[in-house]
Design a protein around this motif. Structure first.
Motif, short mmCIF file in Angstrom:
data_model
loop_
_atom_site.label_atom_id
_atom_site.label_comp_id
_atom_site.label_asym_id
_atom_site.label_seq_id
_atom_site.Cartn_x
_atom_site.Cartn_y
_atom_site.Cartn_z
N PHE A 163 -8.49 -2.44 -3.03
CA PHE A 163 -8.28 -3.82 -3.48
C PHE A 163 -7.10 -3.82 -4.44
O PHE A 163 -7.12 -3.10 -5.44
N GLY A 164 -6.07 -4.58 -4.14
CA GLY A 164 -4.88 -4.52 -4.98
C GLY A 164 -4.09 -5.80 -5.03
O GLY A 164 -4.44 -6.81 -4.40
N ILE A 165 -3.01 -5.75 -5.79
CA ILE A 165 -2.10 -6.88 -5.92
C ILE A 165 -0.69 -6.32 -6.02
O ILE A 165 -0.47 -5.26 -6.61
N GLU A 166 0.25 -7.02 -5.42
CA GLU A 166 1.64 -6.59 -5.54
C GLU A 166 2.55 -7.81 -5.56
O GLU A 166 2.22 -8.86 -5.02
N GLY A 167 3.70 -7.65 -6.21
CA GLY A 167 4.62 -8.77 -6.31
C GLY A 167 5.81 -8.42 -7.18
O GLY A 167 6.14 -7.25 -7.38
#
Length: 283
Positions: A163-167
């Motif tokens: 589960f992750g986030i990138e930007g």
């Protein structure tokens, strides 16, 4: 993932280009006026060579000409990008093949993303991981990712839910962080950040930092609980074309805690420096 490829930017640029070619106001202006458009007005096709007489505030807005700021958001597309693909040589004289790449397919809102990263040493040792995500845009520059990871290489294979986030952070710093959970109570956290510094239009310096931490010891893979490892690399690439850019660089890696103890027991160093050479490419 990582150069940041943002479908929202590409859609905005494409719409702006269409507006300029048609002699209309730019995309940002159209976006600001979008709220005031009368969506109930019937669409009337303009005659050849004619332009909208309205500034967008009245019923003759861009919608009446069939132009929508987000008309390209649902167009499916794909890309394969290898940010790193090349060779490294550490101070002990050990050579290794390194790669860090991804493939995605989908729209600006929802995508299938496949990632792979690892290295294969000339002496036979290797470490690698493959990840598969459903990626969903939660803002113009940030994606939420849910999927799975599988570790390969030396030691037993490991499976993880991810589960992750990138930007993109301010100043165009590309950032991604992912949390993992595996069988037997295993947990992990990985972080990566990089920045492209344009020295010239073709020469680009990319500093990159990475760090990983684990919730429990995994001696079979030489991993200890807590902060496991961190690395800093500097790559200088020359963009012969936008799609093809050879690079050279250096990297510094440090193991911490129990992970460093496992490395010492195996006859490996707690820290390592290496020179890099390879190519960045996409299509």
């Amino acid at each position: 993932m990582r150069t940041s490829f943002s479908p929202f930017r590409h859609a905005a640029l494409a719409t702006a280009l269409l507006a300029v070619l048609a002699g209309q106001p730019a995309h940002g202006q159209a976006m600001g006026e979008h709220a005031g458009m009368d969506h109930g007005a019937p669409a009337t096709a303009p005659s050849v060579g004619s332009l909208p007489s309205s500034d967008g505030a009245g019923p003759r807005g861009y919608d009446s000409y069939g132009i929508h700021p987000h008309m390209m958001d649902n167009t499916a597309s794909s890309r394969l990008l290898f940010d790193k693909f090349g060779w490294s040589r550490d101070r002990d004289g050990q050579n290794a093949l390194q790669w860090d790449g991804r493939f995605w397919w989908g729209t600006a809102t929802d995508r299938l993303v496949l990632k792979s990263k690892g290295e294969r040493e000339s002496g036979g040792g290797s470490s690698a991981k493959v990840e598969a995500f459903w990626s969903h845009a939660i803002s113009p520059f940030w994606d939420l990712q849910i999927g799975a990871r599988r570790d390969f290489g030396s030691g037993p294979k490991r499976n993880w839910a991810a589960f992750g986030i990138e930007g993109v952070l301010p100043y165009n710093i590309e950032f991604e962080t992912t949390a993992y959970a595996g069988p037997s109570g295993r947990t992990a956290l990985a972080m990566k950040a990089e920045y492209d510094l344009l020295l010239t239009q073709r020469l680009i310096l990319t500093p990159e930092i990475e760090a990983s931490a684990y919730g429990r010891n995994d001696p079979e893979r030489g991993i200890g609980a807590g902060l496991s490892s961190g690395s800093l690399s500097l790559r200088l690439r020359y963009e012969a074309t936008r799609q093809f850019a050879p690079y050279v660089g250096v990297s510094f890696e440090r193991k911490f805690g129990r992970t460093a103890d496992y490395a010492s027991t195996a006859g490996q160093g707690r820290s390592q420096a290496a020179v890099l050479a390879g190519v960045r490419f996409w299509f």
